[in-house]
Design an enzyme around this catalytic site. Structure first.
Site, PDB file in Angstrom:
ATOM      1  N   ARG A 295       0.888  -1.177   0.000  1.00 48.76           N
ATOM      2  CA  ARG A 295       0.000   0.000   0.000  1.00 48.76           C
ATOM      3  C   ARG A 295       0.913   1.210   0.000  1.00 48.76           C
ATOM      4  O   ARG A 295       1.626   1.454   0.985  1.00 48.76           O
ATOM      5  CB  ARG A 295      -0.907  -0.009   1.232  1.00 48.76           C
ATOM      6  CG  ARG A 295      -1.584   1.324   1.457  1.00 48.76           C
ATOM      7  CD  ARG A 295      -2.682   1.275   2.491  1.00 48.76           C
ATOM      8  NE  ARG A 295      -3.842   0.580   1.987  1.00 48.76           N
ATOM      9  CZ  ARG A 295      -5.053   0.646   2.544  1.00 48.76           C
ATOM     10  NH1 ARG A 295      -5.244   1.377   3.630  1.00 48.76           N
ATOM     11  NH2 ARG A 295      -6.065  -0.017   2.029  1.00 48.76           N
TER      12      ARG A 295
ATOM     13  N   GLN B 272     -10.322  -3.954  -3.152  1.00 44.12           N
ATOM     14  CA  GLN B 272     -11.596  -3.452  -2.651  1.00 44.12           C
ATOM     15  C   GLN B 272     -12.721  -3.735  -3.641  1.00 44.12           C
ATOM     16  O   GLN B 272     -13.777  -4.243  -3.283  1.00 44.12           O
ATOM     17  CB  GLN B 272     -11.497  -1.936  -2.403  1.00 44.12           C
ATOM     18  CG  GLN B 272     -12.791  -1.328  -1.914  1.00 44.12           C
ATOM     19  CD  GLN B 272     -13.199  -1.868  -0.559  1.00 44.12           C
ATOM     20  OE1 GLN B 272     -12.395  -1.888   0.359  1.00 44.12           O
ATOM     21  NE2 GLN B 272     -14.441  -2.315  -0.429  1.00 44.12           N
TER      22      GLN B 272
ATOM     23  N   ARG C  73     -13.588  -8.763   1.795  1.00 43.05           N
ATOM     24  CA  ARG C  73     -12.167  -8.504   1.527  1.00 43.05           C
ATOM     25  C   ARG C  73     -11.345  -9.761   1.845  1.00 43.05           C
ATOM     26  O   ARG C  73     -10.442 -10.131   1.114  1.00 43.05           O
ATOM     27  CB  ARG C  73     -11.660  -7.319   2.373  1.00 43.05           C
ATOM     28  CG  ARG C  73     -12.224  -5.957   2.009  1.00 43.05           C
ATOM     29  CD  ARG C  73     -11.734  -5.480   0.656  1.00 43.05           C
ATOM     30  NE  ARG C  73     -10.289  -5.399   0.583  1.00 43.05           N
ATOM     31  CZ  ARG C  73      -9.539  -4.369   0.991  1.00 43.05           C
ATOM     32  NH1 ARG C  73     -10.130  -3.293   1.475  1.00 43.05           N
ATOM     33  NH2 ARG C  73      -8.225  -4.378   0.874  1.00 43.05           N
TER      34      ARG C  73
HETATM   35  N1   CP Z   1     -11.265  -0.285   2.561  1.00 44.75           N
HETATM   36  C1   CP Z   1      -9.983  -0.335   2.974  1.00 44.75           C
HETATM   37  O1   CP Z   1      -9.062  -0.542   2.180  1.00 44.75           O
HETATM   38  O2   CP Z   1      -9.810  -0.179   4.312  1.00 44.75           O
HETATM   39  P1   CP Z   1      -8.418   0.058   5.052  1.00 44.75           P
HETATM   40  O3   CP Z   1      -7.906   1.404   4.594  1.00 44.75           O
HETATM   41  O4   CP Z   1      -8.763   0.056   6.510  1.00 44.75           O
HETATM   42  O5   CP Z   1      -7.466  -1.034   4.689  1.00 44.75           O
HETATM   43  N1  NVA Z   2      -9.968   6.611  -1.395  1.00 44.18           N
HETATM   44  C1  NVA Z   2      -9.592   6.194  -0.068  1.00 44.18           C
HETATM   45  C2  NVA Z   2      -9.846   4.728   0.097  1.00 44.18           C
HETATM   46  C3  NVA Z   2      -9.544   4.189   1.465  1.00 44.18           C
HETATM   47  C4  NVA Z   2      -9.762   2.715   1.569  1.00 44.18           C
HETATM   48  C5  NVA Z   2      -8.127   6.549   0.184  1.00 44.18           C
HETATM   49  O1  NVA Z   2      -7.308   6.349  -0.718  1.00 44.18           O
HETATM   50  O2  NVA Z   2      -7.813   7.030   1.272  1.00 44.18           O
END
Ligand code: CP
Ligand code: NVA
Length: 309
Positions: A103, A133, A290
């Protein structure tokens, strides 16, 4: 050949449908107590430059449930791209682990990892995309309505990473998708164009919320300010104020409209608590799914024999 999961645009419709079917099987098996040690002896490295609840916990739990291990690397542990080059991180991790989930702020970082890692890389969210997601969301919709092709999904909010993955999914799976957003917050033109070039149903972007949400089967939203955009929070609050999913919007929607949100939610901003916790909302089912789609993706990418097409 090693496979990655960076964008849903890189998968065929058949591969996406396979992952959804495998996820359904894994979900049923977990509920029935049927265990699978398909990833015994395998390890997943999890690189996070940004916070996470769902992504981190579901990947880590998913690895454990399939008999493997996961190592969480918090932003300060490896100082991704700061302490050493991304290429060196990819090459080193490939010596010890069997897959990497990352991430990152910049999408380029994940692409660079895939270029230098000899093991599969999974996109756990970048500024451009959030494929895991939307896979979970497609699983949720297939459980609720069976035939995804006949669905009309409307996203109300920012043309962000989640929207880009929706465009890719709609293009590949053949359903209609509209983004309703304020002017200036449209999706990345290249992502939109590429999705339209392979889509069999319309992919629209409109600014008018009443027009854009008409006839929706699904109303989806996400935070107005994504991770990394915090400096714009105040401006975005003003610009996005008319784009809230609330009781008034639902009053004009179909009686059985489905409300979705990837979470975390900013209650009272993009969605009211009444709607988020109300009877149309399926946000907990999305969050649960998920786990199941990512177990399917892990088993498939790591070459578990039982998970191949
Ligand atoms: N929806 C999602 O990706 O949640 P997190 O940011 O908590 O991982
Ligand atoms: N669009 C949001 C999604 C979080 C799961 C972000 O990138 O923060």
């Amino acid at each position: 050949m090693k496979r990655n999961l960076i964008s849903l645009a890189d998968l065929t419709a058949e591969e996406i449908e396979h992952l959804l079917a495998l996820a359904k099987r894994l979900k049923d098996d977990l509920a029935a107590g049927r265990e699978h040690a398909w990833l015994a002896g395998k390890t997943l490295a999890m690189i996070f430059e940004k916070p996470s609840l769902r992504t981190r916990v579901t990947f880590e739990t998913g690895m454990h449930q399939l008999g493997g291990d996961a190592i969480y690397l918090a932003p300060n542990d490896i100082q991704f791209g700061g302490r050493e080059a991304v290429a060196d991180i990819g090459k080193n991790l490939s010596l010890w682990v069997d897959a990497i989930v990352a991430r990152t702020f910049s999408h380029r970082s994940v692409v660079e990892l895939t270029e230098h890692a000899s093991v599969p890389v999974i996109n756990g969210l970048t500024d451009l995309l959030h494929p895991c997601q939307v896979l979970a969301d497609c699983l949720t919709l297939s459980e609720l309505r069976q035939d995804l092709k006949n669905l009309y999904v409307v996203f109300v909010g920012d043309g962000n990473n989640v929207v880009h993955s929706w465009l890719n999914a709609a293009a590949k799976l053949g359903f209609k998708f509209t983004l309703v957003c304020p002017a200036g917050y449209e999706p990345h033109p290249e992502v939109l164009e590429a999705a339209r070039s392979v889509a069999s149903a319309p992919l629209e972007v409109v600014n008018d919320i009443a027009e854009g949400t008409k006839d929706a089967d699904v109303l989806y939203t996400d935070v107005w300010t994504s991770m990394g955009q915090e400096a714009e929070t105040e401006r975005r609050r003003k610009v996005f104020a008319p784009y809230q999913i609330n009781e008034a919007l639902l009053a004009n929607a179909a009686d059985d409209v489905i409300v979705m949100h990837c979470l975390p939610a900013h209650r009272g901003e993009e969605i009211t608590s009444e709607v988020l916790d109300g009877p149309h909302s399926v946000v907990m089912q999305e969050a649960e799914n998920r786990l199941h789609v990512q177990k399917a993706a892990l088993a498939w990418l790591l070459g578990a024999e039982q998970a191949q097409i």
